[in-house]
Motif scaffolding. Structure first.
Motif, mmCIF file in Angstrom:
data_model
loop_
_atom_site.group_PDB
_atom_site.id
_atom_site.type_symbol
_atom_site.label_atom_id
_atom_site.label_comp_id
_atom_site.label_asym_id
_atom_site.label_seq_id
_atom_site.Cartn_x
_atom_site.Cartn_y
_atom_site.Cartn_z
ATOM 1 N N TRP A 71 0.837 -1.197 0.000
ATOM 2 C CA TRP A 71 0.000 0.000 0.000
ATOM 3 C C TRP A 71 0.877 1.255 0.000
ATOM 4 C CZ3 TRP A 71 -4.278 -0.721 4.321
ATOM 5 C CH2 TRP A 71 -5.172 -1.730 3.913
ATOM 6 N N GLU A 144 -18.839 -6.060 -5.965
ATOM 7 C CA GLU A 144 -19.281 -4.693 -5.713
ATOM 8 C C GLU A 144 -20.746 -4.657 -5.296
ATOM 9 O OE1 GLU A 144 -19.226 -0.263 -7.823
ATOM 10 O OE2 GLU A 144 -18.592 -2.035 -8.954
ATOM 11 N N THR A 151 -9.528 -2.861 0.080
ATOM 12 C CA THR A 151 -8.845 -1.567 0.135
ATOM 13 C C THR A 151 -7.698 -1.495 -0.867
ATOM 14 O OG1 THR A 151 -9.409 -1.443 2.479
ATOM 15 C CG2 THR A 151 -7.717 0.061 1.711
ATOM 16 N N GLU A 153 -7.836 -1.848 -3.874
ATOM 17 C CA GLU A 153 -8.288 -1.154 -5.072
ATOM 18 C C GLU A 153 -7.967 0.341 -5.016
ATOM 19 O OE1 GLU A 153 -9.729 -2.652 -7.851
ATOM 20 O OE2 GLU A 153 -9.093 -4.480 -6.805
ATOM 21 N N PHE A 154 -7.721 0.855 -3.827
ATOM 22 C CA PHE A 154 -7.440 2.277 -3.662
ATOM 23 C C PHE A 154 -6.017 2.546 -3.191
ATOM 24 C CE2 PHE A 154 -11.778 1.138 -2.363
ATOM 25 C CZ PHE A 154 -12.497 1.737 -3.388
ATOM 26 N N MET A 155 -5.377 1.551 -2.582
ATOM 27 C CA MET A 155 -4.082 1.797 -1.924
ATOM 28 C C MET A 155 -2.918 1.015 -2.526
ATOM 29 S SD MET A 155 -4.607 3.742 1.017
ATOM 30 C CE MET A 155 -3.908 3.086 2.529
ATOM 31 N N HIS A 157 -1.021 0.198 -5.651
ATOM 32 C CA HIS A 157 -0.842 0.649 -7.033
ATOM 33 C C HIS A 157 0.145 -0.270 -7.750
ATOM 34 C CE1 HIS A 157 -2.928 4.271 -5.750
ATOM 35 N NE2 HIS A 157 -2.088 4.354 -4.738
#
Length: 283
Positions: A71, A144, A151, A153-155, A157
């Motif tokens: 992350w 979904e 998480t 998916e957002f943290m 990369h």
């Protein structure tokens, strides 16, 4: 006195209760090796604190990254992403004397007999589909709709790869080549943050979360690469299963809300060898 090969994962030391558990972790012998199967912490400072402490206590520490190490938290002064963050952690581990998936595999010659210790960095590629999905896109849509989104998916990369799937596939290719080069006369101990087979995810409270738990590409690795044992974490469900006679051990500590209700003491190290050798002998 010969040492043992022991393991733990998912230390999550950003929680004070977990930090206190980590402070209690000690070897039984001066020659014990410790396998740390990922998710030590979220920030570089936390990861360094925990691995430095453990490296001072155990003869050898072997680390593989979990999703949390990869992350890029907004409050971490180290704002590297993807592959660059992973490489930064590899160099940090090397300064501490901790073995990583980028280092030569070590030969264990302690209790339980000889085995090649293979720390792996293999991600997930959304191939653990929930019931009703026909492809990864449908699987993600089902997750979904069920309100299940990791998480990552957002943290987490994947830079410079175009996707986490692409990064996973690259890691599978790299890792297969390295494992194929291991002396075929030797068994291995495979250590990865995510399970190498799908079966352990069948007990998840939210089955859709399996999408973020591994890849079908590793399903036969325990057979192909002569595993005496497979060690993993991520699920926060400590367990032992056997696939084709090979023990697969989930060795996580987990979050305080998960381990505090258990009757057993938290942070107990799981002995991998010589136990796995006894299984192979039928003992």
């Amino acid at each position: 006195m010969q040492g043992s090969l022991v393991a733990i994962s998912d230390l999550h030391v950003r929680y004070e209760d977990n930090r206190r558990v980590v402070e209690t972790l000690r070897p039984e012998s001066d020659h014990d090796w410790l396998l740390v199967a990922g998710d030590v912490g979220d920030t570089v400072a936390d990861i360094e604190w925990a691995l430095s402490l453990l490296a001072d206590r155990f003869e050898k520490v072997v680390w593989v990254p979990g999703n949390h190490e990869l992350w890029t938290p907004p409050d971490d002064p180290v704002q590297l992403r993807g592959e660059a963050r992973y490489r930064y952690l590899v160099e940090l581990c090397r300064r501490l004397g901790v073995v990583t998936p980028e280092d030569p595999y070590l030969l264990w010659e302690g209790m339980g007999g000889s085995a090649v210790i293979a720390p792996l960095f293999v991600l997930y590629d959304y191939s653990f589909w929930p019931v009703g999905a026909r492809d990864a896109q449908e699987a993600l849509a089902l997750a979904e709709n069920a309100g299940v989104i990791c998480t990552d998916e957002f943290m987490l990369h994947p830079d410079p790869y175009p996707s986490r799937t692409a990064w996973c596939r690259a890691r599978v290719e790299i890792t297969e080549a390295r494992l194929a080069a291991v002396d075929k006369a030797l068994p291995t101990v495979l250590v990865n943050h995510f399970p190498l087979v799908r079966r352990p995810t069948r007990v998840l409270r939210h089955p859709e979360f399996a999408l973020w738990c591994g890849t079908e590409a590793t399903a036969d690795w325990h057979r192909r690469f002569r595993a005496a044992a497979v060690v993993y974490g991520h699920l926060h469900i400590p367990s032992l299963i056997h696939e084709d006679g090979v023990p697969h051990r989930e060795v996580s500590l987990g979050y305080p809300r998960e381990w505090q209700p258990r009757s057993t003491a938290p942070g107990r190290l799981v002995r991998i060898l010589p136990e796995a050798a006894a299984v192979r002998r039928g003992g």
